[in-house]
Design a protein around this motif. Structure first.
Motif, short mmCIF file in Angstrom:
data_model
loop_
_atom_site.label_atom_id
_atom_site.label_comp_id
_atom_site.label_asym_id
_atom_site.label_seq_id
_atom_site.Cartn_x
_atom_site.Cartn_y
_atom_site.Cartn_z
N GLU A 30 58.13 48.81 79.80
CA GLU A 30 58.46 48.64 78.39
C GLU A 30 57.28 49.01 77.48
N TYR A 31 56.09 48.62 77.92
CA TYR A 31 54.90 48.71 77.08
C TYR A 31 54.13 49.98 77.38
N MET A 32 53.76 50.70 76.33
CA MET A 32 52.90 51.87 76.46
C MET A 32 51.85 51.84 75.36
N SER A 33 50.73 52.49 75.63
CA SER A 33 49.60 52.37 74.72
C SER A 33 48.72 53.60 74.80
N GLN A 45 41.97 50.62 71.21
CA GLN A 45 43.40 50.89 71.18
C GLN A 45 43.78 51.57 69.87
N ILE A 46 44.55 52.66 70.00
CA ILE A 46 44.97 53.44 68.84
C ILE A 46 46.33 52.95 68.35
N TYR A 47 47.32 53.03 69.20
CA TYR A 47 48.67 52.56 68.93
C TYR A 47 49.25 52.00 70.23
N TYR A 48 50.23 51.12 70.07
CA TYR A 48 50.96 50.65 71.23
C TYR A 48 52.44 50.52 70.89
N SER A 49 53.23 50.41 71.95
CA SER A 49 54.68 50.31 71.78
C SER A 49 55.23 49.27 72.75
N GLY A 58 47.04 49.78 66.65
CA GLY A 58 45.97 49.10 67.36
C GLY A 58 44.77 48.93 66.45
N ASP A 59 43.60 49.07 67.02
CA ASP A 59 42.38 48.85 66.24
C ASP A 59 41.91 50.07 65.48
#
Lengths: 112, 115
Positions: A30-33, A45-49, A58-59
């Motif tokens: 489910e989770y990707m980043s 971390q740039i983006y996550y889903s 993200g940060d």
């Protein structure tokens, strides 16, 4: 084989030329980043889903876009790359809530 | 906000000696804690994790880590270091009580095991 794949592995481009780095996982996570790794700063971390059509910053999201139209894919888009986006980029995925993250092999991006 | 500190940029240890790589964290709720290792020109590989239960967690390649809630620490240890353990080690935290929170990684500690 369970894996996270990224393409391209290496990319040299010029300022302002739009690019996309693809990320795909075959584990039904489910989770990707997306992360970037810079010397002395570790992984940021740039983006996550959390799932399809659900993305969050993200940060360090400035200058990046992502989309999650399918569960297996999570592309990273740089609309107008700049030299400060030269970095090593990693995609990761995991099964929520407490599994470990599986990382792709990395994409080394140089923006001239 | 979440944060992870790895106070040592570099740890040097002789082969056969015990090693410790330190990690402290800060989260508003209860933590999920992870250790990853990165070999040169490779992605990150999972070593071990603390979710709940026993504070001493055993992982891959003979590594273990101890969760200490009062000291908010999760130090990585190995009783006898190998030259092949030389790599970059990352500690990471996620807030277990805040489902939407992202992961935060520490800056990394470079471990050198000397023959």
């Amino acid at each position: 084989e369970a894996q996270v794949t990224q393409n391209p592995r290496y990319l040299i481009t010029v300022t302002g030329k739009k690019l996309t780095v693809t990320c795909s996982q075959n584990m039904n996570h489910e989770y990707m980043s997306w992360y970037r790794q810079d010397p002395g700063l570790g992984l940021r971390q740039i983006y996550y889903s959390m799932n399809v059509e659900v993305t969050d910053k993200g940060d360090v999201p400035e200058g990046y876009k992502v989309s999650r139209k399918e569960k297996r894919n999570f592309p990273l888009i740089l609309e107008s790359p700049s030299p400060n986006q030269t970095s090593l980029y990693f995609c990761a995925s995991q099964h929520l809530p407490d599994d470990e993250q599986f990382f792709g092999p990395g994409t080394r991006l140089t923006v001239l | 906000a979440q944060s992870v500190a790895q106070p040592e940029d570099q740890v040097n240890v002789a082969e056969g000696n015990p090693l410790t790589v330190k990690c402290t964290y800060s989260v508003s709720g209860n933590p999920y804690l992870f250790w990853y290792v990165q070999y040169p020109n490779r992605g990150l590989q999972f070593l071990l994790k603390y979710i709940t239960g026993d504070n001493l967690v055993k992982g891959s390649y003979g590594f273990e880590a101890e969760f200490n809630k009062s000291q908010t620490s999760f130090h990585l240890k190995k009783p006898s270091a190998l030259v092949s353990d030389s790599a970059l080690y990352f500690c990471a935290v996620r807030d277990r009580d805040n489902y939407g929170q992202n992961f935060v990684f520490g800056p990394g500690t470079r471990l050198s095991v000397l023959p």
